[in-house]
Design an enzyme around this catalytic site. Structure first.
Site, PDB file in Angstrom:
ATOM      1  N   GLY A 202     -37.808  14.466  -7.133  1.00 16.69           N
ATOM      2  CA  GLY A 202     -38.357  15.479  -6.213  1.00 16.69           C
ATOM      3  C   GLY A 202     -39.471  16.248  -6.892  1.00 16.69           C
TER       4      GLY A 202
ATOM      5  CB  SER B 112     -44.566  15.123  -5.252  1.00 14.19           C
ATOM      6  OG  SER B 112     -43.815  15.297  -4.096  1.00 14.19           O
ATOM      7  NE  ARG B 113     -42.571  18.531  -0.326  1.00 10.33           N
ATOM      8  CZ  ARG B 113     -41.608  19.103   0.394  1.00 10.33           C
ATOM      9  NH1 ARG B 113     -41.418  20.400   0.329  1.00 10.33           N
ATOM     10  NH2 ARG B 113     -40.845  18.374   1.181  1.00 10.33           N
TER      11      ARG B 113
ATOM     12  CB  VAL C 210     -32.402  10.609  -5.493  1.00  9.52           C
ATOM     13  CG1 VAL C 210     -33.709  11.023  -6.158  1.00  9.52           C
ATOM     14  CG2 VAL C 210     -32.016  11.572  -4.378  1.00  9.52           C
TER      15      VAL C 210
ATOM     16  CG  ASN D  96     -36.204  19.516  -8.367  1.00 13.10           C
ATOM     17  OD1 ASN D  96     -35.946  20.721  -8.305  1.00 13.10           O
ATOM     18  ND2 ASN D  96     -37.113  18.944  -7.566  1.00 13.10           N
TER      19      ASN D  96
ATOM     20  CB  SER E 102     -28.106  26.284  -5.167  1.00 14.43           C
ATOM     21  OG  SER E 102     -28.241  27.436  -4.354  1.00 14.43           O
TER      22      SER E 102
ATOM     23  CE1 TYR F  76     -29.522  22.902  -1.027  1.00 17.15           C
ATOM     24  CE2 TYR F  76     -28.545  25.075  -1.293  1.00 17.15           C
ATOM     25  CZ  TYR F  76     -29.514  24.147  -1.633  1.00 17.15           C
ATOM     26  OH  TYR F  76     -30.455  24.466  -2.578  1.00 17.15           O
ATOM     27  CB  ALA F  77     -22.275  25.830  -0.382  1.00 17.82           C
TER      28      ALA F  77
ATOM     29  CE  LYS G 256     -28.704  22.068  -4.466  1.00 23.91           C
ATOM     30  NZ  LYS G 256     -29.598  21.267  -5.319  1.00 23.91           N
TER      31      LYS G 256
HETATM   32  P1  NAP Z   1     -38.796  21.315  -1.685  1.00 24.66           P
HETATM   33  O1  NAP Z   1     -40.034  22.131  -1.839  1.00 24.66           O
HETATM   34  O2  NAP Z   1     -38.276  21.003  -0.329  1.00 24.66           O
HETATM   35  O3  NAP Z   1     -38.996  19.963  -2.516  1.00 24.66           O
HETATM   36  C1  NAP Z   1     -37.980  19.011  -2.585  1.00 24.66           C
HETATM   37  C2  NAP Z   1     -38.540  17.735  -3.151  1.00 24.66           C
HETATM   38  O4  NAP Z   1     -37.466  16.756  -3.181  1.00 24.66           O
HETATM   39  C3  NAP Z   1     -39.662  17.155  -2.287  1.00 24.66           C
HETATM   40  O5  NAP Z   1     -40.672  16.678  -3.133  1.00 24.66           O
HETATM   41  C4  NAP Z   1     -38.958  16.030  -1.549  1.00 24.66           C
HETATM   42  O6  NAP Z   1     -39.774  14.930  -1.213  1.00 24.66           O
HETATM   43  C5  NAP Z   1     -37.957  15.563  -2.584  1.00 24.66           C
HETATM   44  N1  NAP Z   1     -36.867  14.797  -1.988  1.00 24.66           N
HETATM   45  C6  NAP Z   1     -36.091  15.147  -0.931  1.00 24.66           C
HETATM   46  N2  NAP Z   1     -35.202  14.178  -0.666  1.00 24.66           N
HETATM   47  C7  NAP Z   1     -35.417  13.203  -1.581  1.00 24.66           C
HETATM   48  C8  NAP Z   1     -34.820  11.937  -1.827  1.00 24.66           C
HETATM   49  N3  NAP Z   1     -33.804  11.470  -1.074  1.00 24.66           N
HETATM   50  N4  NAP Z   1     -35.286  11.169  -2.839  1.00 24.66           N
HETATM   51  C9  NAP Z   1     -36.321  11.612  -3.605  1.00 24.66           C
HETATM   52  N5  NAP Z   1     -36.928  12.812  -3.438  1.00 24.66           N
HETATM   53  C10 NAP Z   1     -36.480  13.579  -2.421  1.00 24.66           C
HETATM   54  O7  NAP Z   1     -37.549  21.986  -2.441  1.00 24.66           O
HETATM   55  P2  NAP Z   1     -37.469  23.072  -3.610  1.00 24.66           P
HETATM   56  O8  NAP Z   1     -37.291  24.389  -2.980  1.00 24.66           O
HETATM   57  O9  NAP Z   1     -38.538  22.856  -4.624  1.00 24.66           O
HETATM   58  O10 NAP Z   1     -36.040  22.685  -4.214  1.00 24.66           O
HETATM   59  C11 NAP Z   1     -35.886  21.847  -5.356  1.00 24.66           C
HETATM   60  C12 NAP Z   1     -34.438  21.897  -5.776  1.00 24.66           C
HETATM   61  O11 NAP Z   1     -34.062  23.243  -6.038  1.00 24.66           O
HETATM   62  C13 NAP Z   1     -33.464  21.384  -4.710  1.00 24.66           C
HETATM   63  O12 NAP Z   1     -32.415  20.664  -5.328  1.00 24.66           O
HETATM   64  C14 NAP Z   1     -32.942  22.659  -4.091  1.00 24.66           C
HETATM   65  O13 NAP Z   1     -31.672  22.477  -3.514  1.00 24.66           O
HETATM   66  C15 NAP Z   1     -32.910  23.557  -5.299  1.00 24.66           C
HETATM   67  N6  NAP Z   1     -32.918  24.979  -4.976  1.00 24.66           N
HETATM   68  C16 NAP Z   1     -33.941  25.539  -4.275  1.00 24.66           C
HETATM   69  C17 NAP Z   1     -33.907  26.909  -3.985  1.00 24.66           C
HETATM   70  C18 NAP Z   1     -35.006  27.592  -3.222  1.00 24.66           C
HETATM   71  O14 NAP Z   1     -34.836  28.778  -2.908  1.00 24.66           O
HETATM   72  N7  NAP Z   1     -36.117  26.960  -2.930  1.00 24.66           N
HETATM   73  C19 NAP Z   1     -32.807  27.677  -4.397  1.00 24.66           C
HETATM   74  C20 NAP Z   1     -31.784  27.069  -5.105  1.00 24.66           C
HETATM   75  C21 NAP Z   1     -31.847  25.726  -5.396  1.00 24.66           C
HETATM   76  P3  NAP Z   1     -40.761  14.949   0.079  1.00 24.66           P
HETATM   77  O15 NAP Z   1     -41.875  15.861  -0.293  1.00 24.66           O
HETATM   78  O16 NAP Z   1     -41.184  13.521   0.213  1.00 24.66           O
HETATM   79  O17 NAP Z   1     -39.914  15.447   1.206  1.00 24.66           O
END
Ligand code: NAP
Length: 247
Positions: free
Chosen positions: A15, A17-18, A64, A90, A142, A155-156, A159
């Site tokens: 994950g 790329s962003r 993944v 991630n 998380s 989701y919970a 995690k």
């Molecule tokens: P995000 O901006 O939505 O980015 C998620 C990335 O994961 C995207 O690049 C997405 O690809 C990729 N992805 C999703 N499903 C996938 C799969 N099956 N195989 C490969 N790649 C996949 O999310 P984020 O906020 O950066 O979150 C990253 C991590 O931190 C996650 O595990 C999330 O649960 C955790 N987290 C986030 C927060 C928050 O507040 N943002 C808080 C706690 C934990 P595409 O671009 O192609 O969709």
């Protein structure tokens, strides 16, 4: 801290790329690692790899959740860049709903990506790490995996499952020099939280002792520490990076 403490190492970030994943890729590249950016979207992964500082980074398309594709991706990364020294699980998704309305599909998709996806990559890199007597695995969990959250049973659970996975892998691999830790971010400014309304963000900020959401770089800095040599005696830990939400 040595500013190039991961020089000569290969890091694989799912994950990547962003959002948080890209910030992690950037931090590990700054630390000197060659980074394999893994994402659903291969073009996005390649563009992210090209945007990283330093040389030798590459992008890979992989879901993944699919064990066979994960094995093939690890084989491709090892043939292109060399053995994986650092794995950051991630990739994650949300499919929020209240319990009584949550569909099987919403539950299963979240478990398949967030929990099974991390298991798939961890299993795929572990044999090599054990043989080489070294490696670091980091799972992005998380705070809601520690506290639970209404509307996020899937989701919970995924995690919280990652916390159990982290500790079990840490216990199994410690004697082979392989460490496994997790970070538990609070609320971070990414696409995942961009769906929140102004009012929701304000309410959230009120519940965060430090009074602000995290930036992706805040999480990436903690990841960089935990996978690097400064954390060589730390394994099986879950580090909350949440402005004081969970203490
Ligand atoms: P995000 O901006 O939505 O980015 C998620 C990335 O994961 C995207 O690049 C997405 O690809 C990729 N992805 C999703 N499903 C996938 C799969 N099956 N195989 C490969 N790649 C996949 O999310 P984020 O906020 O950066 O979150 C990253 C991590 O931190 C996650 O595990 C999330 O649960 C955790 N987290 C986030 C927060 C928050 O507040 N943002 C808080 C706690 C934990 P595409 O671009 O192609 O969709």
């Amino acid at each position: 801290m040595n500013v190039r403490e991961l020089e000569g190492k290969v890091a694989l970030v799912t994950g990547g790329s962003r959002g948080i994943g890209f910030a992690v890729c950037h931090a590990l590249a700054e630390a000197g690692a060659r980074v394999a950016v893994v994402d659903l979207d291969g073009d996005g992964a390649a563009q992210a790899a090209a945007a990283l500082p330093g040389e030798g980074h590459r992008g890979y398309a992989c879901d993944v959740a699919g064990a066979e594709g994960v094995q093939a991706t690890v084989a491709a990364v090892e043939s292109d860049l060399g053995p994986v020294d650092v794995l950051v699980n991630n990739a994650g998704i949300t499919r929020d709903n209240i319990l009584v309305r949550m569909t099987d599909k919403e539950f299963d998709e979240v478990i398949a990506t967030n929990l099974k996806g991390s298991f798939n990559f961890t299993r795929a890199v572990s044999r090599g790490m054990m043989k080489r007597r070294g490696g670091a695995i980091l799972n992005v969990a998380s705070v809601v995996g520690l506290t639970g959250n209404a509307g996020q049973a899937n989701y919970a659970a995924s995690k919280a499952g990652l916390v159990g996975l982290t500790k079990s892998v840490a216990k199994e691999l410690a004697s082979r020099g392989v460490r496994c830790n997790a970070v538990a971010p609070g609320f971070v400014r990414t696409a995942m939280t961009a769906k929140l309304t102004e009012a929701q963000v304000e309410a959230l900020q009120g519940a965060i002792p430090m009074g602000a959401l995290a930036e992706p770089e805040d999480i990436a800095d903690a990841v960089r520490f935990l996978v690097g040599p400064a954390a060589r005696y730390i394994t099986g830990q879950v580090l909350a990076v949440d402005g004081g939400m969970v203490m």
